[in-house]
Scaffold this motif. Structure first.
Motif, PDB file in Angstrom:
ATOM      1  N   PRO A  79       0.776  -1.171  -0.029  1.00 39.18           N
ATOM      2  CA  PRO A  79       0.002  -0.018  -0.252  1.00 39.18           C
ATOM      3  C   PRO A  79       0.967   1.273   0.231  1.00 39.18           C
ATOM      4  CG  PRO A  79      -0.820  -1.656   1.580  1.00 39.18           C
ATOM      5  CD  PRO A  79       0.480  -2.125   0.966  1.00 39.18           C
ATOM      6  N   VAL A  80       1.859   1.442   0.698  1.00 42.90           N
ATOM      7  CA  VAL A  80       2.812   2.535   0.947  1.00 42.90           C
ATOM      8  C   VAL A  80       3.321   2.872  -0.609  1.00 42.90           C
ATOM      9  CG1 VAL A  80       4.987   3.236   1.834  1.00 42.90           C
ATOM     10  CG2 VAL A  80       3.279   2.501   3.248  1.00 42.90           C
ATOM     11  N   THR A  81       3.935   1.783  -1.151  1.00 42.48           N
ATOM     12  CA  THR A  81       4.662   1.835  -2.616  1.00 42.48           C
ATOM     13  C   THR A  81       3.938   2.442  -3.600  1.00 42.48           C
ATOM     14  OG1 THR A  81       6.214  -0.109  -1.795  1.00 42.48           O
ATOM     15  CG2 THR A  81       5.868   0.615  -4.272  1.00 42.48           C
ATOM     16  N   VAL A  82       2.589   1.676  -3.671  1.00 39.70           N
ATOM     17  CA  VAL A  82       1.415   2.259  -4.608  1.00 39.70           C
ATOM     18  C   VAL A  82       0.721   3.517  -4.351  1.00 39.70           C
ATOM     19  CG1 VAL A  82      -0.830   1.925  -5.381  1.00 39.70           C
ATOM     20  CG2 VAL A  82       0.742  -0.272  -5.199  1.00 39.70           C
ATOM     21  N   LEU A  83       0.985   3.943  -2.924  1.00 38.72           N
ATOM     22  CA  LEU A  83       0.421   5.377  -2.697  1.00 38.72           C
ATOM     23  C   LEU A  83       1.528   6.248  -3.185  1.00 38.72           C
ATOM     24  CD1 LEU A  83      -1.714   7.254  -1.168  1.00 38.72           C
ATOM     25  CD2 LEU A  83      -0.294   6.780   0.701  1.00 38.72           C
ATOM     26  N   PHE A  84       2.829   5.947  -2.685  1.00 37.64           N
ATOM     27  CA  PHE A  84       3.873   6.792  -3.136  1.00 37.64           C
ATOM     28  C   PHE A  84       3.786   7.037  -4.681  1.00 37.64           C
ATOM     29  CE2 PHE A  84       6.494   6.259   0.877  1.00 37.64           C
ATOM     30  CZ  PHE A  84       5.849   7.067   1.603  1.00 37.64           C
ATOM     31  N   TYR A  85       3.701   6.013  -5.346  1.00 38.93           N
ATOM     32  CA  TYR A  85       3.939   6.085  -6.773  1.00 38.93           C
ATOM     33  C   TYR A  85       2.460   6.746  -7.455  1.00 38.93           C
ATOM     34  CZ  TYR A  85       3.670   4.586 -11.642  1.00 38.93           C
ATOM     35  OH  TYR A  85       3.670   4.505 -12.919  1.00 38.93           O
ATOM     36  N   LEU A  87       0.859   9.139  -5.881  1.00 38.30           N
ATOM     37  CA  LEU A  87       0.949  10.533  -5.517  1.00 38.30           C
ATOM     38  C   LEU A  87       1.990  11.418  -6.517  1.00 38.30           C
ATOM     39  CD1 LEU A  87       0.679  10.611  -1.865  1.00 38.30           C
ATOM     40  CD2 LEU A  87      -0.981  11.375  -3.234  1.00 38.30           C
ATOM     41  N   THR A  88       3.020  10.485  -6.862  1.00 39.04           N
ATOM     42  CA  THR A  88       4.042  11.074  -7.267  1.00 39.04           C
ATOM     43  C   THR A  88       3.733  11.423  -8.835  1.00 39.04           C
ATOM     44  OG1 THR A  88       5.918  10.241  -5.856  1.00 39.04           O
ATOM     45  CG2 THR A  88       6.400  11.008  -8.330  1.00 39.04           C
ATOM     46  N   ARG A  89       2.980  10.507  -9.510  1.00 37.25           N
ATOM     47  CA  ARG A  89       2.345  10.555 -10.804  1.00 37.25           C
ATOM     48  C   ARG A  89       1.370  11.760 -10.954  1.00 37.25           C
ATOM     49  NH1 ARG A  89       3.583   7.822 -15.386  1.00 37.25           N
ATOM     50  NH2 ARG A  89       1.721   7.731 -15.970  1.00 37.25           N
ATOM     51  N   LYS A  90       0.515  11.885  -9.882  1.00 37.33           N
ATOM     52  CA  LYS A  90      -0.223  12.991  -9.963  1.00 37.33           C
ATOM     53  C   LYS A  90       0.377  14.535  -9.978  1.00 37.33           C
ATOM     54  CE  LYS A  90      -4.479  14.879  -7.702  1.00 37.33           C
ATOM     55  NZ  LYS A  90      -5.547  14.346  -6.581  1.00 37.33           N
ATOM     56  N   LEU A  91       1.441  14.390  -9.096  1.00 38.10           N
ATOM     57  CA  LEU A  91       2.301  15.611  -9.067  1.00 38.10           C
ATOM     58  C   LEU A  91       3.061  15.863 -10.387  1.00 38.10           C
ATOM     59  CD1 LEU A  91       3.738  15.390  -5.606  1.00 38.10           C
ATOM     60  CD2 LEU A  91       2.028  17.036  -6.246  1.00 38.10           C
ATOM     61  N   ALA A  92       3.332  14.700 -10.980  1.00 35.95           N
ATOM     62  CA  ALA A  92       4.123  15.088 -12.312  1.00 35.95           C
ATOM     63  C   ALA A  92       3.258  15.325 -13.242  1.00 35.95           C
ATOM     64  CB  ALA A  92       4.840  13.500 -12.511  1.00 35.95           C
ATOM     65  N   ARG A  93       2.010  14.884 -13.509  1.00 30.98           N
ATOM     66  CA  ARG A  93       1.024  15.410 -14.580  1.00 30.98           C
ATOM     67  C   ARG A  93       0.530  16.842 -14.056  1.00 30.98           C
ATOM     68  NH1 ARG A  93      -1.676  10.165 -13.528  1.00 30.98           N
ATOM     69  NH2 ARG A  93      -1.202   8.786 -15.244  1.00 30.98           N
ATOM     70  N   ARG A  94       0.775  17.639 -12.998  1.00 33.75           N
ATOM     71  CA  ARG A  94       0.312  18.564 -12.322  1.00 33.75           C
ATOM     72  C   ARG A  94       1.392  19.517 -12.777  1.00 33.75           C
ATOM     73  NH1 ARG A  94      -2.665  20.676  -6.906  1.00 33.75           N
ATOM     74  NH2 ARG A  94      -2.794  22.901  -7.378  1.00 33.75           N
ATOM     75  N   TRP A  95       2.628  19.491 -12.618  1.00 27.53           N
ATOM     76  CA  TRP A  95       3.685  20.317 -12.372  1.00 27.53           C
ATOM     77  C   TRP A  95       4.784  20.244 -13.689  1.00 27.53           C
ATOM     78  CZ3 TRP A  95       2.748  19.808  -6.747  1.00 27.53           C
ATOM     79  CH2 TRP A  95       2.195  20.774  -6.320  1.00 27.53           C
ATOM     80  N   HIS A  96       4.685  19.136 -14.254  1.00 28.31           N
ATOM     81  CA  HIS A  96       5.730  18.749 -15.173  1.00 28.31           C
ATOM     82  C   HIS A  96       7.175  19.114 -15.163  1.00 28.31           C
ATOM     83  CE1 HIS A  96       2.175  18.028 -17.778  1.00 28.31           C
ATOM     84  NE2 HIS A  96       1.659  18.989 -17.405  1.00 28.31           N
ATOM     85  N   ASN A 144      10.106  12.550 -10.685  1.00 27.80           N
ATOM     86  CA  ASN A 144       9.944  11.333 -11.297  1.00 27.80           C
ATOM     87  C   ASN A 144       9.199  10.302 -10.631  1.00 27.80           C
ATOM     88  OD1 ASN A 144      11.518   8.658 -11.919  1.00 27.80           O
ATOM     89  ND2 ASN A 144      11.649   9.985 -13.767  1.00 27.80           N
ATOM     90  N   PRO A 145       8.317   9.632 -11.186  1.00 24.17           N
ATOM     91  CA  PRO A 145       7.710   8.478 -10.615  1.00 24.17           C
ATOM     92  C   PRO A 145       8.561   7.321 -10.265  1.00 24.17           C
ATOM     93  CG  PRO A 145       6.557   9.108 -12.693  1.00 24.17           C
ATOM     94  CD  PRO A 145       7.918   9.529 -12.605  1.00 24.17           C
TER      95      PRO A 145
END
Length: 229
Positions: free
Chosen positions: A8-14, A16-25, A30-31
């Motif tokens: 769960p922690v690994t998937v959550l971190f991934y 969240l990072t993907r969401k931030l990457a799509r928002r801020w470019h 990096n995911p």
């Protein structure tokens, strides 16, 4: 406790990072890099044995093997293009291996690096299992080889496409070959996200460069040892 929380922690971190990457470019978001750093920080903060976390994410590790096999799909889809350009592809991959291993040995010779360290660094641009095996056959340290492969892959995934665009390399096939040859599986994953063509040629370069490194790195390394006495 970490055994049950690992996935769960690994998937959550991934995610969240993907969401931030799509928002801020931002290249640094990096995911692969950010979740890895967060997991390391969590393990250090909780004084958790890494082997416990590793055991907890074992199902994800098994899925990773299937994911690597799935790289064959874009290869199949681009088979006609690959066949028509096979000779220049093999030439480019061969030169990539010679340059990668050769520059490593040259720099190592200049700074008088330890031979076991050089053997470990020489395989930095191929996928982890091959890098560990080839470096060990030359007297290297598999753990160092594996760590360098991960670092090189992450750096390639983060900076690869921006550097290629800065150099004016916009052809998708060339981009894919460069990513697969220099940043192995992690770079191939980034190339697959950029497009099917990039993903297919990155997959091909990853495989070809892995085989060529296994064949060329030991002779080049022993030639270096002979020349340097």
């Amino acid at each position: 406790m970490m055994f049950w929380l690992a996935i769960p922690v690994t998937v959550l971190f991934y995610l969240l990072t993907r969401k931030l990457a799509r928002r801020w470019h931002n290249l640094l978001i990096n995911p692969i890099l950010i979740p890895a750093l967060l997991v390391i920080g969590l393990l250090l903060a909780t004084n958790t044995d890494p082997s416990e976390y590793e055991a907890g994410v074992k199902p994800l590790s098994l899925l990773l093997e299937l994911t690597v096999v799935a790289f064959a799909l874009p290869l199949y889809q681009q088979a006609a293009k690959i066949r028509s350009r096979l000779k220049p592809i093999l030439l480019c991959c061969g030169l990539s291996v010679v340059i990668s291993v050769g520059t490593t040995l040259l720099i190592g010779g200049i700074i008088h690096a330890d031979h076991s360290l050089l053997a470990s660094v020489s395989t930095k641009s191929i996928t982890t299992p091959l890098a560990m095996s080839v470096s060990e056959s030359m007297g290297g340290i598999p753990a160092i080889a594996a760590g360098l492969v991960i670092i090189v892959g992450m750096m390639g995934a983060i900076t690869g496409f921006p550097i290629l665009r800065l150099a004016g390399i916009n052809h998708p096939e060339a981009q894919g070959l460069a990513m697969g040859a220099s940043a192995h599986a992690i770079g191939t994953g980034a190339a697959a996200e950029a497009g099917n063509v990039q993903g297919a040629f990155a997959s091909l370069a990853m495989v070809v460069c892995g085989v060529m490194t296994a064949l060329l790195a030991p002779p080049l390394f022993y030639l270096y040892l002979w020349l340097t006495g």
